[in-house]
Write a protein that holds these residues in place. Structure first.
Motif, mmCIF file in Angstrom:
data_model
loop_
_atom_site.group_PDB
_atom_site.id
_atom_site.type_symbol
_atom_site.label_atom_id
_atom_site.label_comp_id
_atom_site.label_asym_id
_atom_site.label_seq_id
_atom_site.Cartn_x
_atom_site.Cartn_y
_atom_site.Cartn_z
ATOM 1 N N GLY A 35 1.336 -1.501 0.216
ATOM 2 C CA GLY A 35 -0.259 -0.078 0.637
ATOM 3 C C GLY A 35 0.808 1.641 -0.405
ATOM 4 O O GLY A 35 0.647 2.653 -0.585
ATOM 5 N N LEU A 37 1.128 3.928 -2.994
ATOM 6 C CA LEU A 37 0.721 5.787 -2.999
ATOM 7 C C LEU A 37 2.322 6.009 -3.428
ATOM 8 O O LEU A 37 1.784 7.762 -4.035
ATOM 9 C CB LEU A 37 1.159 6.391 -0.808
ATOM 10 N N GLN A 90 1.696 6.777 -6.913
ATOM 11 C CA GLN A 90 0.702 7.111 -7.435
ATOM 12 C C GLN A 90 0.559 8.630 -8.067
ATOM 13 O O GLN A 90 -0.162 9.288 -8.058
ATOM 14 C CB GLN A 90 -0.828 6.476 -6.529
ATOM 15 N N ARG A 147 -6.471 8.364 5.864
ATOM 16 C CA ARG A 147 -6.669 8.465 4.144
ATOM 17 C C ARG A 147 -5.840 6.878 4.286
ATOM 18 O O ARG A 147 -6.319 6.456 3.709
ATOM 19 C CB ARG A 147 -5.738 9.403 3.129
ATOM 20 N N ARG A 194 -8.387 4.591 5.566
ATOM 21 C CA ARG A 194 -9.711 4.493 4.829
ATOM 22 C C ARG A 194 -9.578 4.141 3.372
ATOM 23 O O ARG A 194 -10.388 2.968 3.508
ATOM 24 C CB ARG A 194 -10.508 5.919 4.339
ATOM 25 N N THR A 195 -8.241 3.746 2.988
ATOM 26 C CA THR A 195 -7.815 2.978 1.724
ATOM 27 C C THR A 195 -7.783 1.773 1.909
ATOM 28 O O THR A 195 -8.082 0.273 1.332
ATOM 29 C CB THR A 195 -7.021 3.310 1.140
ATOM 30 N N PHE A 207 -11.593 -0.162 2.573
ATOM 31 C CA PHE A 207 -11.728 0.427 1.101
ATOM 32 C C PHE A 207 -11.827 -1.446 0.687
ATOM 33 O O PHE A 207 -12.199 -2.417 0.335
ATOM 34 C CB PHE A 207 -11.277 1.202 0.812
ATOM 35 N N VAL A 208 -10.115 -2.068 0.756
ATOM 36 C CA VAL A 208 -10.081 -2.816 -0.140
ATOM 37 C C VAL A 208 -9.970 -4.033 1.061
ATOM 38 O O VAL A 208 -10.718 -5.256 0.735
ATOM 39 C CB VAL A 208 -8.050 -3.199 -0.394
ATOM 40 N N VAL A 253 -17.406 6.048 -2.859
ATOM 41 C CA VAL A 253 -15.758 6.920 -3.354
ATOM 42 C C VAL A 253 -16.530 7.323 -4.870
ATOM 43 O O VAL A 253 -15.994 8.369 -4.902
ATOM 44 C CB VAL A 253 -14.965 5.023 -3.821
ATOM 45 N N HIS A 301 -5.863 2.364 -10.192
ATOM 46 C CA HIS A 301 -6.569 1.686 -10.012
ATOM 47 C C HIS A 301 -4.991 0.693 -10.628
ATOM 48 O O HIS A 301 -4.590 0.030 -9.137
ATOM 49 C CB HIS A 301 -6.775 1.156 -10.877
ATOM 50 N N GLU A 331 -2.604 0.554 -8.070
ATOM 51 C CA GLU A 331 -2.860 -0.562 -6.382
ATOM 52 C C GLU A 331 -2.149 -2.260 -6.988
ATOM 53 O O GLU A 331 -1.909 -2.378 -6.463
ATOM 54 C CB GLU A 331 -3.920 0.013 -6.118
#
Length: 288
Positions: free
Chosen positions: A34, A38, A41, A64, A67-68, A71-72, A90, A120, A123
């Motif tokens: 992860g 970042l 990205q 953040r 939260r990511t 979500f995953v 989202v 996407h 990641e």
């Protein structure tokens, strides 16, 4: 926690226990992956600008990250309803946000398909790269399955699955196409500064130095050479990175999974409660 149910009738969610994703996302090296995502990205100026202009990343970067991760976890191990709701949330948030190019004055939505696709792919590439580099047993076929499975997660954030890479060859071709757009501007450097020295309570500084910095350094080291060039900091030789990843993966996997999975919000334990003990994620199930 949900009551135990028959694994044949419990909702397996969008991926299910037979998927590569279900097994792989239970591995502890996903946290390093992860961080790598970042770093990668942040090299797309339009994408990172959208983040920095719409959130107080410098003060809420930890939030953040959490939260990511949530979500995953929800989209991987949650029910179909929970995953779809997370995706809808989202998409709704992204539809309300825009950013401005300081050089041209152009105003653009952060939900542009090109930007969503970059996030996407960065990641998925990071998850796959760290998993395989750390010794997680993914065959060539399983790695391709993993990339293809994540057309599902691409749909959740608003992408057309048909326009998303479905295997490693297509993913590599995408990165070759997008590389001319990448750069390390001021916003990218802000992300780099945070990842190298995240704000921490004084009492936690030793832990940050001992744990976070090592994870962040390894995530950065695992980036492709062009990313190191853009950031302006060289990375170790690939063989050195692989050795570090293997050692880190081995050490992290020594921590009992049941202990690791106790951390809130306990997505995996909730999924196992819903589907039965046979749904427990495990590397040996990948090749089945």
């Amino acid at each position: 926690m949900d009551a135990p149910s028959d694994p044949l009738t419990g909702d397996p969610g969008l991926f299910g226990p037979a998927s590569v994703t279900w097994q792989a996302h239970g591995d502890p090296v996903m946290w390093i992956a992860g961080i790598r995502a970042l770093y990668l990205q942040a090299l797309h100026p339009r994408a990172v600008r959208g983040v920095m202009q719409n959130s107080d990343f410098r003060k809420d970067a930890w939030g953040r990250l959490i939260r990511t991760a949530n979500f995953v976890g929800t989209t991987t191990y949650g029910t179909t309803e929970a995953a779809e709701k997370a995706g809808a949330r989202v998409r709704r948030i992204h539809s309300l946000l825009s950013a401005t190019d300081p050089d041209t004055g152009e105003r653009y939505g952060v939900d542009e398909p090109g930007l969503l696709l970059w996030v996407h792919c960065a990641e998925i590439d990071s998850y796959l790269h760290i998993l395989r580099g750390s010794g997680y047993p993914l065959t060539e076929a399983a790695a391709d399955r993993y990339v293809g499975e994540h057309r599902v997660s691409a749909r959740l954030v608003g992408l057309d699955p048909a326009e998303v890479p479905g295997n490693r060859a297509e993913l590599a071709a995408y990165f070759e196409t997008v590389r001319p757009e990448l750069a390390a501007g001021p916003e990218t450097q802000d992300v780099d500064d945070f990842l190298r020295r995240p704000p921490t309570h004084p009492l936690l500084v030793p832990a940050r130095e001992a744990l976070w910095r090592r994870a962040a350094n390894l995530a950065y080291a695992s980036l492709p050479p062009y990313a190191h060039e853009l950031y302006g900091r060289p990375g170790p030789a690939p063989a050195v990175v692989t050795r570090r990843l293997r050692l880190t993966g081995t050490l992290l996997r020594c921590v009992p999974a049941r202990l690791r999975w106790q951390l809130p919000p306990k997505h995996i334990l909730r999924a196992m409660s819903r589907l039965g003990p046979g749904s427990r994620p495990a590397p040996y199930k990948v090749g089945r």
